[in-house]
Design an enzyme around this catalytic site. Structure first.
Site, mmCIF file in Angstrom:
data_model
loop_
_atom_site.group_PDB
_atom_site.id
_atom_site.type_symbol
_atom_site.label_atom_id
_atom_site.label_comp_id
_atom_site.label_asym_id
_atom_site.label_seq_id
_atom_site.Cartn_x
_atom_site.Cartn_y
_atom_site.Cartn_z
ATOM 1 N N GLU A 150 28.323 -16.552 -1.956
ATOM 2 C CA GLU A 150 28.976 -17.009 -3.026
ATOM 3 C C GLU A 150 29.972 -18.037 -2.782
ATOM 4 O O GLU A 150 30.015 -18.966 -3.444
ATOM 5 C CB GLU A 150 29.327 -15.909 -3.865
ATOM 6 C CG GLU A 150 30.026 -16.286 -5.369
ATOM 7 C CD GLU A 150 28.804 -16.559 -6.407
ATOM 8 O OE1 GLU A 150 28.893 -16.194 -7.413
ATOM 9 O OE2 GLU A 150 27.961 -17.026 -5.981
ATOM 10 N N THR A 203 29.917 -24.470 -10.667
ATOM 11 C CA THR A 203 31.266 -23.881 -10.810
ATOM 12 C C THR A 203 32.458 -24.618 -10.069
ATOM 13 O O THR A 203 33.846 -24.429 -10.590
ATOM 14 C CB THR A 203 31.033 -22.727 -9.949
ATOM 15 O OG1 THR A 203 29.867 -21.971 -10.813
ATOM 16 C CG2 THR A 203 32.195 -21.574 -9.984
#
Length: 329
Positions: A150, A203
């Site tokens: 991630e 993000t």
């Protein structure tokens, strides 16, 4: 109702373990997730069951991790540059194996969609490997390995998408170091309606919009809302959940990147949603609803306004997935 003796359960578990040991290939469904959940920035998420990736993981004689097939989106095959590969390598390096793994990715969650695309990849590879190895690692440990993947996508290690994908339902990341995940109960009749505008919000970029300092009164309001949300989920009090779904810190900044966000949110609430907010870093917008009828009504209301914007979009209606990632073959 049939009652099982303890010996029956032991035999069943032993048989299951034996079958897992004999498996060389596994196909899994790795679900999409909603992170932050308005007031739970970076610490909370929930799992969806109507959308997710499919992945195949298999044991091979050659040592190491190799990605052999990717369908759906153009992603790197080199393991060190792929989210699924990085998390798999983190787990593989923690083991002493004389064989390796191949990974196939059937990507159905668009990267940058805000519903846990990178998390689904990161979780899928380690879950599959763990199953083929007869589960040497628990769910928290798997989350830790997945965090490495991630981080490749978001430039920092966080678990608010990963944890609900692995544990199912609502998950609270109590701590990252040491990693501690708390499972939060989900009311039986809670549904999510998701709109995904077909634009990309990275993000890493959306984090750049966030303030470095927060006013004390805003922090107090956020704490109160988040505590109320946890209480509402534990007690299945939909009114408390409704009153808690407000984000006074992150949403005012990130919503600027999402076309027609305010209009979508207001429309959803007018149509009966408990509340709406940004899913992850966006551009997806989630609405929590009581019951499938309400969720479908909210979907119709959002579509009625967004279809006029000229922006392509996808819609999803999903019950909260309390199982999480699962074997499908």
């Amino acid at each position: 109702m049939k009652l099982h003796k303890e010996s029956d359960i032991s035999c069943s578990s032993a048989a299951e373990s034996y079958l897992i040991e004999k498996m060389n290939e596994i196909k899994i469904f790795s679900p999409a997730t909603v992170a932050n959940v308005s007031c739970g920035f970076d610490v909370m998420g929930f799992c969806l069951d109507s959308v997710g990736d499919e992945m195949v993981v298999r044991k091979v004689e050659t040592k190491g991790i190799k990605i052999t097939n990717i369908e759906g989106f153009d992603l790197p095959y080199e393991a060190k540059k792929n989210v699924a590969g990085v998390s798999a390598l983190a787990m593989y390096d923690a083991l002493d194996l004389d064989f390796g793994f191949e990974i196939e990715i059937y990507k159905k969650i668009k990267p940058g969609s805000g519903i846990g695309s990178s998390a689904a990849s990161a979780v899928g590879s380690v879950f599959g490997m763990n199953e083929l190895l007869n589960r040497p690692f628990n769910k928290t440990q798997l989350t830790g390995f997945a965090m490495k993947g991630e981080a490749l996508a978001s430039k920092c290690e966080h678990a608010d998408n990963l944890a609900p994908a692995i544990f199912g339902g609502f998950a609270l990341v109590k701590s990252v170091s040491p990693l501690q995940i708390l499972e939060i109960p989900s009311p039986e009749d809670l549904y999510a309606t998701i709109i995904h505008p077909q634009i990309e919000v990275k993000t890493s970029e959306s984090r750049g919009l966030l303030p470095k300092e927060v006013a004390l009164q805003d922090a107090i309001t956020q704490w109160a809302n988040f505590g109320s949300l946890i209480h509402g989920l534990h007690t299945s009090d939909y009114e408390v959940i409704q009153n808690a779904l407000h984000d006074v810190i992150v949403e005012p900044h990130r919503s600027k990147l999402i076309p027609h966000f305010k209009e979508v949110k207001e429309t959803a609430i007018q149509a009966g949603a408990l509340g709406s907010g940004i899913s992850g870093s966006g551009p997806s917008i989630f609405s929590l609803c009581k019951g499938i009828e309400s969720a479908e009504k909210v979907k119709e209301a959002i579509e009625a306004i967004y279809s006029k914007t000229g922006i392509e979009y996808d819609m999803h209606v999903s019950k909260i997935n309390t199982e999480g990632i699962k074997i499908i073959q």
